[in-house]
Design an enzyme around this catalytic site. Structure first.
Site, PDB file in Angstrom:
ATOM      1  N   GLU A  54       9.123 -80.436 -39.422  1.00  0.00           N
ATOM      2  CA  GLU A  54       9.887 -79.491 -40.252  1.00  0.00           C
ATOM      3  C   GLU A  54       9.353 -78.082 -40.022  1.00  0.00           C
ATOM      4  OE1 GLU A  54       9.787 -80.268 -44.508  1.00  0.00           O
ATOM      5  OE2 GLU A  54      10.290 -78.177 -44.912  1.00  0.00           O
ATOM      6  N   ARG A  58      10.854 -69.444 -42.602  1.00  0.00           N
ATOM      7  CA  ARG A  58      10.152 -68.454 -43.428  1.00  0.00           C
ATOM      8  C   ARG A  58       9.649 -67.282 -42.613  1.00  0.00           C
ATOM      9  NH1 ARG A  58       6.387 -72.363 -47.224  1.00  0.00           N
ATOM     10  NH2 ARG A  58       8.073 -73.843 -47.601  1.00  0.00           N
ATOM     11  N   THR A  82      13.011 -75.037 -45.621  1.00  0.00           N
ATOM     12  CA  THR A  82      13.339 -73.816 -46.369  1.00  0.00           C
ATOM     13  C   THR A  82      14.791 -73.383 -46.106  1.00  0.00           C
ATOM     14  OG1 THR A  82      11.018 -73.187 -45.921  1.00  0.00           O
ATOM     15  CG2 THR A  82      12.314 -71.666 -47.226  1.00  0.00           C
ATOM     16  N   LYS A 142      13.922 -84.835 -51.299  1.00  0.00           N
ATOM     17  CA  LYS A 142      12.567 -84.275 -51.328  1.00  0.00           C
ATOM     18  C   LYS A 142      12.227 -83.951 -52.779  1.00  0.00           C
ATOM     19  CE  LYS A 142      10.606 -79.735 -50.241  1.00  0.00           C
ATOM     20  NZ  LYS A 142      10.315 -78.736 -49.211  1.00  0.00           N
TER      21      LYS A 142
HETATM   22  C1  3PG Z   1       5.827 -75.721 -48.845  1.00  0.00           C
HETATM   23  O1  3PG Z   1       6.831 -75.384 -49.406  1.00  0.00           O
HETATM   24  O2  3PG Z   1       5.066 -74.922 -48.300  1.00  0.00           O
HETATM   25  C2  3PG Z   1       5.585 -77.167 -48.754  1.00  0.00           C
HETATM   26  O3  3PG Z   1       5.955 -77.790 -49.918  1.00  0.00           O
HETATM   27  C3  3PG Z   1       4.197 -77.495 -48.392  1.00  0.00           C
HETATM   28  O4  3PG Z   1       3.402 -77.389 -49.489  1.00  0.00           O
HETATM   29  P1  3PG Z   1       1.844 -77.594 -49.308  1.00  0.00           P
HETATM   30  O5  3PG Z   1       1.339 -76.373 -48.581  1.00  0.00           O
HETATM   31  O6  3PG Z   1       1.327 -77.688 -50.730  1.00  0.00           O
HETATM   32  O7  3PG Z   1       1.647 -78.844 -48.502  1.00  0.00           O
END
Ligand code: 3PG
Length: 222
Positions: A54, A58, A82, A142
């Site tokens: 994934e 971002r 995202t 999710k």
């Molecule tokens: C995120 O949105 O960055 C993911 O959910 C990952 O979260 P984490 O950094 O707590 O694993």
């Protein structure tokens, strides 16, 4: 790996959301700031046994990274994280993403992914959001942000009314608590950023990432 390794997926050559979740115990949540890191990072994760990747939308280079991985690492199945709009879903599909992950759920995102033939793991944190996603045909979801929104106890509570839903908890999941999530019957896999530490990516420490992926790939599931 739980799913066939030839990429013969159920959804017309593309994996379904459930197949994305069932492939390995962990889906790495990846943030890339440099296109040059995309291919070696993907290869390092695949070498450790993790191929559902994934890449979050971002950073300005995220779509270019997805495109590179899709073209140059055929052993990987790259998805976009995202995804916050129909336009994001379209851009991700154009770049070669084979699945999408969203931090929340809207009908517009669900419809766009459906129309694009893109598997979607919609983010949910409440019963109402689960119902909205289910109304649109989504049942592999999710749970985000998993630890902050109730952790394993929340998933246990949901197992009663939503026993036809499978979850990928993400957000605050670590090697220390992943086992507790993975032991739950309604959890197929977890998501997390710990497989791709920023310092390892910047240094090009791909061996460390392969090691983290290998440890993640060996986590037991229910
Ligand atoms: C995120 O949105 O960055 C993911 O959910 C990952 O979260 P984490 O950094 O707590 O694993």
């Amino acid at each position: 790996m739980a799913v066939d390794t030839d990429g013969k997926w159920s959804a017309g050559g593309k994996p379904s959301a459930l197949e994305v979740m069932q492939d390995a115990p962990v889906i790495p949540v990846i943030v890339l700031n440099d296109v040059a890191h995309a291919v070696p990072l993907a290869r390092a994760l695949v070498a450790g046994g993790i191929r559902m990747l994934e890449v979050t939308l971002r950073t300005p280079v995220a779509l270019a990274c997805i495109e590179r991985i899709a073209k140059e690492v055929p052993e990987a199945v790259v998805g976009a994280g995202t995804v916050r709009s129909a336009a994001d879903a379209q851009a991700a599909a154009m770049a070669g993403a084979r699945f999408a992950v969203s931090p929340g759920y809207t009908h517009a995102i669900g419809k766009a992914c459906h129309d694009l033939g893109l598997a979607l793991l919609p983010g949910v944190a409440t019963g109402s959001e689960i119902l909205a996603a289910q109304e649109d045909g989504y049942a592999a979801l999710k749970f985000f942000p998993a630890m902050q929104a109730g952790g394993p106890a929340m998933l246990k509570a949901w197992h009663g009314p939503f026993n036809d839903v499978k979850f990928c908890p993400t957000g605050g999941v670590t090697p220390a608590n992943a086992g507790e999530f993975l032991a739950l019957l309604n959890v197929e896999c977890v998501g997390g950023s710990w497989l791709t530490p920023g310092d390892a990516v910047v240094k090009g420490d791909w061996a460390r990432i392969t090691q983290l992926a290998g440890e993640a790939a060996r986590l037991p599931r229910a």
